[in-house]
Design a protein around this motif. Sequence first.
Motif, PDB file in Angstrom:
ATOM      1  N   MET A 156       0.604  -1.005  -0.380  1.00  0.00           N
ATOM      2  CA  MET A 156      -0.253  -0.370   0.027  1.00  0.00           C
ATOM      3  C   MET A 156       0.730   1.360   0.094  1.00  0.00           C
ATOM      4  O   MET A 156       1.759   1.456   0.901  1.00  0.00           O
ATOM      5  CB  MET A 156      -0.972  -0.143   1.744  1.00  0.00           C
ATOM      6  N   ALA A 157       0.857   2.114  -0.608  1.00  0.00           N
ATOM      7  CA  ALA A 157       1.562   3.882  -1.039  1.00  0.00           C
ATOM      8  C   ALA A 157       0.489   4.660  -0.538  1.00  0.00           C
ATOM      9  O   ALA A 157      -0.991   4.442   0.116  1.00  0.00           O
ATOM     10  CB  ALA A 157       1.812   3.265  -2.098  1.00  0.00           C
ATOM     11  N   LYS A 158       1.233   5.225   0.257  1.00  0.00           N
ATOM     12  CA  LYS A 158       0.164   7.204   0.929  1.00  0.00           C
ATOM     13  C   LYS A 158       0.270   7.614  -0.993  1.00  0.00           C
ATOM     14  O   LYS A 158       1.786   7.996  -1.535  1.00  0.00           O
ATOM     15  CB  LYS A 158       1.104   7.433   1.534  1.00  0.00           C
ATOM     16  N   ILE A 159      -0.749   8.258  -1.586  1.00  0.00           N
ATOM     17  CA  ILE A 159      -0.626   8.887  -2.756  1.00  0.00           C
ATOM     18  C   ILE A 159      -1.092  10.599  -2.285  1.00  0.00           C
ATOM     19  O   ILE A 159      -2.245  10.121  -1.445  1.00  0.00           O
ATOM     20  CB  ILE A 159      -1.356   8.349  -3.364  1.00  0.00           C
ATOM     21  N   LEU A 205      -7.852   4.125  -7.286  1.00  0.00           N
ATOM     22  CA  LEU A 205      -6.500   4.420  -6.539  1.00  0.00           C
ATOM     23  C   LEU A 205      -6.371   3.270  -5.012  1.00  0.00           C
ATOM     24  O   LEU A 205      -6.135   2.439  -4.924  1.00  0.00           O
ATOM     25  CB  LEU A 205      -5.596   4.659  -6.508  1.00  0.00           C
ATOM     26  N   HIS A 257      -4.031   2.078  -1.921  1.00  0.00           N
ATOM     27  CA  HIS A 257      -3.505   2.537  -1.157  1.00  0.00           C
ATOM     28  C   HIS A 257      -4.002   3.735  -0.704  1.00  0.00           C
ATOM     29  O   HIS A 257      -5.754   4.008  -0.599  1.00  0.00           O
ATOM     30  CB  HIS A 257      -3.404   3.787  -3.020  1.00  0.00           C
ATOM     31  N   SER A 258      -3.547   4.182   0.456  1.00  0.00           N
ATOM     32  CA  SER A 258      -4.011   5.258   1.065  1.00  0.00           C
ATOM     33  C   SER A 258      -4.100   7.088   0.146  1.00  0.00           C
ATOM     34  O   SER A 258      -2.947   7.463  -0.530  1.00  0.00           O
ATOM     35  CB  SER A 258      -3.221   5.645   2.298  1.00  0.00           C
ATOM     36  N   GLU A 271       0.705   2.294 -10.134  1.00  0.00           N
ATOM     37  CA  GLU A 271       1.676   1.178 -10.527  1.00  0.00           C
ATOM     38  C   GLU A 271       2.934   1.236 -10.831  1.00  0.00           C
ATOM     39  O   GLU A 271       4.119   0.572  -9.993  1.00  0.00           O
ATOM     40  CB  GLU A 271       1.141  -0.208 -10.711  1.00  0.00           C
ATOM     41  N   LEU A 287       5.753   3.868  -8.898  1.00  0.00           N
ATOM     42  CA  LEU A 287       6.030   3.094  -7.344  1.00  0.00           C
ATOM     43  C   LEU A 287       7.010   2.074  -7.755  1.00  0.00           C
ATOM     44  O   LEU A 287       7.851   1.961  -6.427  1.00  0.00           O
ATOM     45  CB  LEU A 287       4.544   2.720  -6.549  1.00  0.00           C
TER      46      LEU A 287
END
Length: 139
Positions: free
Chosen positions: A1-4, A21, A26-27, A116, A119
Motif C-alpha cells: 500500500m502506498a500513500k498517494i 487507487l 492505496h491510501s 503502479e 511506484l
Amino acid sequence: MAKILIVDDEDVVTEIAKGVLMQAGHSITIVRHGDEALAAVAASRPDLVILDYTLPGRTGRDILRELRTLPSANDMPIMMLTSRHGRVHSGVAEIDGADDYVTKPFDPADLLARVEALLIGSTISRRVSNASTMDDAGQ
C-alpha cells in the motif's frame, strides 16, 4: 500500500482517481489548491504525487519545480494529470521534473497501471541507492 497525494480541484477527477487507487489498496489524500500541496507533502511524505497542471493558487508547474528542489522530495515520483494536451506541455512537464504525464479525461485502468509502474520504479531506485550506499560504507 502506498500513500498517494492527489492535488486537483476537480471533484469528478479526484473521486475517480481516489476510487480506483483505493480499490487497489492505496491510501489517498486530496488537496484542492496549489498552496496546500507543499504543506501536504511536508506533512505526510507521500510515496507518489498526482498533480494537476492548472490549480487555484500556485500552479502545478510551480509546485513541481519547487518539489524538485527539496531533498526530501527530489526522488518522489510525480505524475502530472492535466487537461493540457500536446507534446509541448508534456515536454515542459518532463523538463520541470515530472515522471509521467496523463491527460484528462483519463482511463482509470491506465491511470492505475501508470501509478503502479511509477511506484515500482521508485522502489527499485531506492533499493539500488541503498545497496550502493551500503557498498560504499563497506569499502
